[in-house]
Design an enzyme around this catalytic site. Sequence first.
Site, short mmCIF file in Angstrom:
data_model
loop_
_atom_site.label_atom_id
_atom_site.label_comp_id
_atom_site.label_asym_id
_atom_site.label_seq_id
_atom_site.Cartn_x
_atom_site.Cartn_y
_atom_site.Cartn_z
NE ARG A 49 -2.43 -0.69 3.57
CZ ARG A 49 -3.10 -0.07 4.56
NH1 ARG A 49 -4.31 0.39 4.33
NH2 ARG A 49 -2.54 0.07 5.75
CB SER B 94 6.65 -6.59 6.70
OG SER B 94 5.87 -5.44 6.70
CG ASP C 118 4.95 -6.14 9.48
OD1 ASP C 118 4.31 -6.99 8.84
OD2 ASP C 118 5.93 -6.42 10.19
C1 0WK Z 1 -1.44 -4.94 7.59
C2 0WK Z 1 -0.28 -3.99 7.83
C3 0WK Z 1 0.96 -4.49 7.15
C4 0WK Z 1 1.25 -5.90 7.59
C5 0WK Z 1 0.07 -6.75 7.33
C6 0WK Z 1 0.29 -8.14 7.84
O1 0WK Z 1 -0.58 -2.70 7.34
O2 0WK Z 1 2.04 -3.68 7.43
O3 0WK Z 1 2.40 -6.38 6.95
O4 0WK Z 1 -1.09 -6.24 7.99
O5 0WK Z 1 -0.81 -8.92 7.54
P1 0WK Z 1 -0.96 -9.74 6.19
O6 0WK Z 1 -1.39 -8.80 5.18
O7 0WK Z 1 0.36 -10.36 5.93
O8 0WK Z 1 -1.97 -10.75 6.53
C1 BGC Z 2 9.13 -10.95 8.66
C2 BGC Z 2 8.87 -9.89 9.68
C3 BGC Z 2 7.44 -9.39 9.56
C4 BGC Z 2 6.49 -10.56 9.61
C5 BGC Z 2 5.06 -10.13 9.49
C6 BGC Z 2 8.08 -12.02 8.73
O1 BGC Z 2 8.26 -12.94 7.71
O2 BGC Z 2 10.39 -11.51 8.86
O3 BGC Z 2 9.75 -8.83 9.52
O4 BGC Z 2 7.21 -8.53 10.64
O5 BGC Z 2 6.78 -11.47 8.58
O6 BGC Z 2 4.79 -9.49 8.31
#
Ligand code: 0WK
Ligand code: BGC
Length: 789
Positions: free
Chosen positions: A404, A468, A522
Site C-alpha cells: 500500500r 516487513s 510492520d
Molecule cells: C497490515 C499492515 C501491514 C502488515 C500486514 C500483515 O498494514 O504492514 O504487513 O497487515 O498482515 P498480512 O497482510 O500479511 O496478513
Molecule cells: C518478517 C517480519 C514481519 C512478519 C510479518 C516475517 O516474515 O520476517 O519482519 O514482521 O513477517 O509481516
Amino acid sequence: MNPSIVDSSPFLYVRVVEEQQKVVKMDSKICSIPQEMMLGTGEQLFDHIAQCLGEFLESQDLKGQTLPLGFTFSFPCEQKEIDKVSHRTIIGGLLITKGNASDYVGLLVSSLGKLVASLGSLVDTLEMLLISLWMPVISLGMLVASAEMLFTRLEMLVVNVRIFEKMISGMYLGEIVRLLLVKMAEDKLLFKGETSEALLTPGQFETKYISEIEEPDSGLENAQKILTALGLNWDPVDACVVRLVCDTISSRSACLCAAALATISNRIRVNRGLDHLKTTVGVDGTVYRKHPNFSEELQAAVRLLAPECDITFLVSEDGSGKGAAMVTAVAQRIVEKYLEPFRLSLEKLKEVSVRLKKDLIRGLGKHSHHRAAVKMLPTFVRATPDGTEKGDYLALDLGGTNFRVLYVRVVEEQQKVVKMDSKICSIPQEMMLGTGEQLFDHIAQCLGEFLESQDLKGQTLPLGFTFSFPCEQKEIDKSILIRWTKGFSCSGVEGQDVVKLLKEAIHRRGDYDIGSVAMVNDTVGTMMSCGYRDQSCEIGMIIGTGTNACYMEEIKNVKRVEGEDGRMCINTEWGGFGDDGSLKDILTEFDEVVDQTSINPGVHTFEKMISGMYLGEIVRLLLVKMAEDKLLFKGETSEALLTPGQFETKYISEIEEPDSGLENAQKILTALGLNWDPVDACVVRLVCDTISSRSARLCAAALATISNRIRVNRGLDHLKTTVGVDGTVYRKHPNFSEELQAAVRLLAPKCDITFLVSEDGSGKGAAMVTAVAQRIGGLMTCLEMLVAF
Ligand code: 0WK
Ligand code: BGC
C-alpha cells in the site's frame, strides 16, 4: 450416555484394553429420566444428565480424570462436527424446550470437546431413504388411513412427523393395537361389544404386551391375563383374535423394517458394484430383542427383498453406549494418528516459552546475537506516540498481503485525527522472485502514480517505510535487509540498505522526490499506530502472511546499543525461532515438507507453523495423507488437492465459521474436485481446527514470553499492557484471537493484556514513527537525541 431409552439412560465407563485382544470392560449405571423431565426444559434435562454423570464418576472414582466421552443421543441431529450437533425434531415422546445449560453442563460440554460421538443422524438418513423409496410397496391409502387414525387418537406430542417410526417402533405399536381393539369392540367383534376404561385410555396397551401375547407357548395365557388386567370381559376366541391383531401389527413393523434394511443393503451393494454383498448389521432395541419372532420375520422378509445380499444379524451385546465409545475411540485413533502431533499441551507450550525466553536474551546479547535464531533487532524507536504528533507524511507498506501507498495527515489541533488516503498496488509473483531493482522501480512507480493522483508531486514529504522483513537497522533511515521471508526472494537486496535502494529508484525516475525517511518493521508500525490510540501499547504483533512481534525493551538490556536509560523498541523477528533446531520435538513430518518445499528451507521455522503463508499447505498435506491412507474421500485425491498451494489458508477460516463452516467445507471440497461425504467434511473441519489452534497457541506462548519479560524487566508482580495486532490470520479467522487470548491468560497469568486490532495498518504507524522522530528534533540528529532521551 444414551438419554433416548424411554424413562432411563445408561451411563457407561468403557475401557478398551488392546493388549487383551479386543476386550472391552464396562461398568454402567441406568438412571431414570422422569416423564415430566422429558417434557420439561432442556436445561433441566442436561442438568439431570450432568448430575447422573457426576454421581457415576464419583461412584467409579473417576472425578479427577478428564476422559473422552461418547454420547449416544438417539434423536435426529444435524451433525456439524463429531462433537457438535443441533437438534432437528422431537421423537420418542421427548419434547424438550430450548434451555440454557447450567455451568456444570457447560463444563461437561467443554470436556465433550474431546471427541463426542453422536449416532442420531443415522435415523435421519433412514427416514429420507424410506420416504423416497418404499412408500409404493404398502398401499398409500392404507398407510395414510392408519396414520391419520393414529394421530387423531394419539394426541401425540408432534403430528405428521416420523410417520414411518410410528408404524414400527416400540413407542407406538401397543397404541396401534389398542385402537384396533377399541374399534373391533365398538363394532361388537370383541369383548361382547364392551370396552373398559383401561382399553379406552391411550398408552394402556403396552408394546411389551404384544411380545408376551405372541410368545409361542404362553402367548394365549398371557393374552388372557392382560385382557383381565385391562378390565375386559373376554372369552378364549377374543384372546385368539387379540393375538392375531398383535401378530399383524408386529409383522407389519418387521416387514417395513425389512424393506428399509433391504434398501440400504442393496445401496451398499450397488455402490460397490457388487453382484452379491456379504455384510453384517448391528442391531439393538427392545422390539427386536424382546419380540419372540420379530427378528425371524424381518430376516425372512429381507432375504426376499434383497436376495443378492447375505446379511448377518449381530445383536449388540452392550448397547450403543459401547458403540459410542467405539466411535470415540475410532475418531480418537484418527486424531491420535494424524492430529495428535499438532496438539500442544499447556506444559509443552510452557517449555516452548522457556526456550524462547533464552533465545530473546541470546538475541539481545552483544556476542551471542549473530548466532541467535531470534534476531532481536534494535529499531531505534525509543518513544511511542503521545498524541501531540502533527504533519503530513507519505507511507509505504510492503510485505503483507497488500502493498500500500499512503498519504497521512496528522492534524493535532483536531485532537488525534489522522486523515489517510491510500492505494493498494499489487506486486506480481514473478516480481517477488525477480531482481531488487525491478521491485524498487515498481515501488517508486506506484508511489509516483499515487502522488500524481493526490496532486502531491510538487511536494517533498517525509516518508515512513514499513518494510516487513528482518532488517538490521543502523539509523532510523538506514536499514540492511538480513534475509527475505514469506514469498519474497528478490536478488541484490539482502545485505543492502533498503532505504538507499528506494531512494535510488526514485532518483532513477527523477519526476518527484521524498523528504526524510523513517524505516520501520510492520510490527513497529502496528505498535505505533495503536499507540496513537492507546498510550499503554508497548507490543506490536503480526499474524498474517508472516508472523512477528516487537516490544519496548529496557535499553540496558540491548547490549548492542549504547545507553543505560530508557527503552527501545526491539523487533524480535520471532519467525526465526527454531531455525537452530530448538523446536525439533514439536515439528511434524508435514512441517518438514512445508519447509523443504518453501523458497527458503531452514528459514523461519516458527513462522512456518503459524502464519497464513503456510497453514493452508499444512492442511493440504494432511488431507493428502489421510486420503492416501483411505481415511478421507474414499481414498481418492484430486489434481487440485495434489497441487501445492491449492488449499488456501483462507479456506481454514471459512471452514471453521461457526454456522456456515461445514457448508463452506463442502463447497471447497467440491471446488477441489474431491469425492467427499458429510463425515469427510467434518474431519476436514477438525483438521483445520487443529492446525489453526496450534498456530494460535504457539503465538500465545511467544506473546506470553514477551509480556512476562516486560513484567520482570520492570520488577512488577503484575503487568497491565496493550498489544497492537494486525494480520489476516488474526483478523479473519473466526476464533483465532479468542483461542490465542485464552492461552495467553494461562501462560502469563500475571499479565493483563489488552488486544487492540490496528485500524489502518502499519502505514499510519510508519507515519507516526516519522512524526515522533520529527517531534523530538530533526531526523539526522534524532539518533543522538534518541539516545539522550
Ligand atoms: C497490515 C499492515 C501491514 C502488515 C500486514 C500483515 O498494514 O504492514 O504487513 O497487515 O498482515 P498480512 O497482510 O500479511 O496478513
Ligand atoms: C518478517 C517480519 C514481519 C512478519 C510479518 C516475517 O516474515 O520476517 O519482519 O514482521 O513477517 O509481516
